[in-house]
Design a protein around this motif. Structure first.
Motif, PDB file in Angstrom:
ATOM      1  N   ILE A 177       0.878  -1.369  -0.093  1.00  0.00           N
ATOM      2  CA  ILE A 177       0.041  -0.085   0.025  1.00  0.00           C
ATOM      3  C   ILE A 177       0.892   1.332  -0.067  1.00  0.00           C
ATOM      4  N   ASN A 178       0.457   2.218  -0.691  1.00  0.00           N
ATOM      5  CA  ASN A 178       1.295   3.488  -0.959  1.00  0.00           C
ATOM      6  C   ASN A 178       0.164   4.598  -0.224  1.00  0.00           C
ATOM      7  N   VAL A 183       0.532  12.111   8.615  1.00  0.00           N
ATOM      8  CA  VAL A 183       0.744  10.969   8.212  1.00  0.00           C
ATOM      9  C   VAL A 183       0.914   9.562   9.118  1.00  0.00           C
ATOM     10  N   ALA A 184       1.646   9.880  10.110  1.00  0.00           N
ATOM     11  CA  ALA A 184       1.844   8.652  11.268  1.00  0.00           C
ATOM     12  C   ALA A 184       0.584   8.366  11.835  1.00  0.00           C
ATOM     13  N   PHE A 185      -0.350   8.927  11.793  1.00  0.00           N
ATOM     14  CA  PHE A 185      -1.691   8.529  12.096  1.00  0.00           C
ATOM     15  C   PHE A 185      -2.485   7.976  11.187  1.00  0.00           C
ATOM     16  N   ASN A 237       3.906   2.047   2.610  1.00  0.00           N
ATOM     17  CA  ASN A 237       4.688   3.008   2.190  1.00  0.00           C
ATOM     18  C   ASN A 237       4.070   4.591   2.285  1.00  0.00           C
ATOM     19  N   SER A 238       4.567   5.311   3.132  1.00  0.00           N
ATOM     20  CA  SER A 238       3.856   6.635   3.184  1.00  0.00           C
ATOM     21  C   SER A 238       4.782   7.901   2.670  1.00  0.00           C
ATOM     22  N   VAL A 241       8.340   9.376   3.525  1.00  0.00           N
ATOM     23  CA  VAL A 241       8.585   9.541   5.314  1.00  0.00           C
ATOM     24  C   VAL A 241       8.337   8.607   6.097  1.00  0.00           C
ATOM     25  N   ASP A 242       8.837   7.308   5.407  1.00  0.00           N
ATOM     26  CA  ASP A 242       8.744   6.290   6.454  1.00  0.00           C
ATOM     27  C   ASP A 242       9.406   6.258   7.656  1.00  0.00           C
TER      28      ASP A 242
END
Length: 672
Positions: free
Chosen positions: A117-118, A157-159, A174-175, A227-228
């Protein structure tokens, strides 16, 4: 209806966890948040960037139905799941829920066979290769935290990644942050014009040019930044919060979720963050008495102050420039401005820099003293100011600029968030002290790059003599230096390039590798004169022109008498936009800005200023920037365009007249 902890509520809690209790209670608590999505998008360009991003994943997102359009939770969730079940790999505004955590992802990309997942969070924010997401110790490569500039974006993004992690165990997630890349240029002209902002009901949306496809957009101007590593750091380190000790990210989310679901208030210690609290009542709301004041509740509970004491000036009102000790004062139990002593300020903030006129410490002490003594008299350092004024050359020129920066460039070879100067006003004061609104410039035609014509018009206004030029704060100097750089790097043929460069250098200063380069006619900063030599208590510690002007008028019988008559816009005081204008319509009305017609009927100009906070220390011009954006991107009938043009011209003219009025008050005091 379930009380979901959404990503927007999570970000609100990052500001202050107590706010979770106050939010979404419109009938109970006052909320001064600017919640007009249409106007915010005009000012920030968020909707346009979000729409452009879709074209980097799909040739025709509209035809493909890429977006989950419904805003209702209970409809968005099953629609998202159906698309995933049907094998759709890219979804915009996909909805996901884990327990009572709810997110809408900007771009969700899933490869089910590969179990990948991206996640893309799209932001109308600029990014350059020099930007760093982590903070580091000096001379160390080991991160000590997330850079405060990026904290809200990365925790967001972390949330989202946490929710997806819970829903898709076994998947690699992947973020990315996806932002406007300042290291690129637009390769097609009129890129911004492909995405028009429209208002539908009480919401803003984007109307995309009919038939638009990916091939028409040129090279990508948005960048995908992984930003992972940053998210991993956030997950593995304690959250910086005062509601729990040494709490990890997972437990922090669970705590917020539980408290919000139970509608239970978390009591966060008061601090400097309270200054920007939106859960305050206005004076008008206080008169009605219907809504509660969340800020007041927190401060009454924490400080032990009485309701009457809380009406006094607080330490939050202390002039904050160059001062980093406000939180220390609050932590030590000093809440009222009148309780602050010199020793407290020196130990917290003051350095040994020498100043001409008032030092920042002296200005703060002056503010405290006048507040403590309820002294409303104006402080003016007449001897020092007279030395300054004697050095000025007539005629005096007062100028003010209105500008914009847009995420998606209007023009080919322009970068995201490049400077756009679309308006100026110019007042002249002659040696006999006659005042004339001498000139102005405005350009808001869609797709037109105005900067060079702007400078040509300004040059024409100022090159006729060697009179002293005045600005208010850094903005005008910054803008002209930006245009200087544009002229220097532009590959187009510009016949008068050298003349324009020479003119800009002559009236500005700039820092380069050889030190500070100062033009022979460098503009005088009226803001610096105010902070060094002048303190009107009615400004409440603010040095913004929109506060200094009414405070100056309130203290000046001369200005009250003069501008309480229809003298402006007459042969005695010529104006380009007003006829027989009375600026002060009553004896207790000291703010000329309140006598101007609203740029937008249903939106307060101060709210729009708050949207553009951060562009400059004195954040003003939000209404002008938003109006310019509307004229560029919106479908605006000719009659309304003319009304907006007239309103912009009047506002900008008042900005330069305000500077003249302050000069008049000083001249009158010197004469006395």
């Amino acid at each position: 209806m379930p009380r979901y902890l959404t990503k927007s509520r999570f970000k609100l809690a990052l500001e202050c966890e107590t706010k979770l209790f106050y939010t979404k209670k419109e009938e109970e608590y006052a909320d001064q948040s600017f919640d007009d999505s249409f106007m915010k998008s005009l000012a920030e360009g968020g909707f346009q960037v979000g729409e452009l991003a879709k074209y980097y994943f799909c040739d025709d997102p509209i035809a493909a139905g890429l977006t989950v359009e419904t805003i209702k939770y209970e409809e968005a969730l099953p629609e998202t799941q159906k698309r995933i079940d049907d094998g759709v790999t890219v979804i915009a505004e996909a909805a996901f829920r884990f327990e009572n955590l709810f997110i809408r992802t900007d771009i969700f990309q899933i490869f089910q066979e590969q179990k990948v997942i991206n996640l893309f969070e799209v932001k109308a924010k600029s990014y350059s290769s020099t930007d760093r997401f982590f903070s580091y110790k000096r001379n160390s490569d080991a991160p000590i935290g997330i850079n405060s500039k990026w904290k809200s974006y990365l925790y967001d993004v972390a949330f989202q990644k946490y929710v997806l992690f819970k829903l898709y165990p076994g998947f690699k997630i992947n973020s990315f942050l996806m932002m406007a890349n300042k290291d690129t240029v637009a390769t097609v002209d009129g890129l911004n014009q492909f995405f028009k902002i429209v208002k539908t009901g009480d919401r803003g949306s984007v109307e995309v040019k009919n038939g638009l496809n990916r091939s028409q957009l040129g090279e990508e101007i948005l960048i995908r930044v992984p930003v992972d590593e940053e998210v991993k750091w956030i997950w593995e380190n304690p959250v910086d919060t005062e509601v729990a000790n040494n709490i990890n990210f997972k437990d922090y989310i669970n705590l917020l979720s539980e408290k919000y679901d139970a509608d239970e208030k978390m009591n966060v210690p008061i601090g400097t963050r309270c200054k920007k609290c939106q859960f305050k009542t206005t004076s008008e709301q206080d008169k009605i008495g219907k809504l509660k004041n969340g800020f007041k509740e927190c401060w009454l509970a924490e400080t032990g102050l009485s309701a009457s004491e809380l009406k006094k000036p607080l330490v939050l009102d202390l002039w904050a420039q160059y001062f980093r000790g406000m939180q220390g004062l609050i932590d030590s139990g000093v809440y009222l401005l009148e309780s602050v002593t010199k020793d407290m300020l020196i130990s917290n903030a003051e350095n040994n820099t020498e100043y001409i006129g008032l030092s920042p410490l002296e200005r703060r002490l002056l503010q405290i003293e006048k507040s403590r003594n309820k002294d409303k008299t104006v402080y003016l350092d007449l001897p020092c100011l007279k030395i300054e004024m004697d050095s000025w050359t007539y005629p005096l020129h007062f100028i003010d600029f209105e500008t914009s920066r847009v995420a998606i460039p209007f023009h080919v070879n322009r970068r995201p968030y490049e400077q756009i100067a679309f308006q100026f006003s110019h007042h002249i004061v002659n040696d006999d002290h006659t005042i004339i609104h001498k000139g102005q410039y405005i350009s808001f035609e869609p797709g037109e790059f105005p900067n060079y014509n702007f400078v040509r018009a300004l040059k024409k206004e100022l090159e006729k003599d060697n009179g002293t030029i005045f600005r208010y704060h850094n903005h005008e100097n910054t803008v002209l230096n930006d245009i200087y750089d544009q002229l220097n790097t532009d590959t187009d043929v510009i016949p008068d390039r050298d003349e324009l460069l020479t003119f800009i250098k002559s009236i500005t200063h700039r820092q380069n590798k050889n030190g500070k380069e100062i033009g022979e006619r460098d503009m005088v900063d009226l803001y610096k004169l105010v902070t060094s030599y002048y303190y009107p208590p009615a400004a409440g510690g603010s040095n913004s022109l929109k506060y200094i002007l009414p405070a100056t008028i309130q203290a000046s019988k001369y200005l009250q008498n003069k501008y309480g008559q229809p003298i402006y816009g007459t042969p005695k005081m010529p104006s380009l936009n007003f006829i027989n204008k009375t600026w002060l319509e009553s004896s207790d009305h000291f703010n000329p800005y309140k006598s101007l017609p609203a740029v937008f009927d249903d939106v307060d100009a101060d709210q729009l200023d708050s949207v553009v906070e951060g562009f400059d220390e004195v954040a003003e011009g939000g209404a002008a920037m938003t109006a310019y954006a509307k004229l560029q991107f919106g479908h605006v009938p000719m009659e309304q365009r003319q009304m907006l043009r007239d309103a912009l011209l009047k506002y900008c003219e008042l900005d330069t007249l305000a500077m003249v009025m302050i000069w008049e008050a000083w001249v009158e005091l010197l004469a006395e």
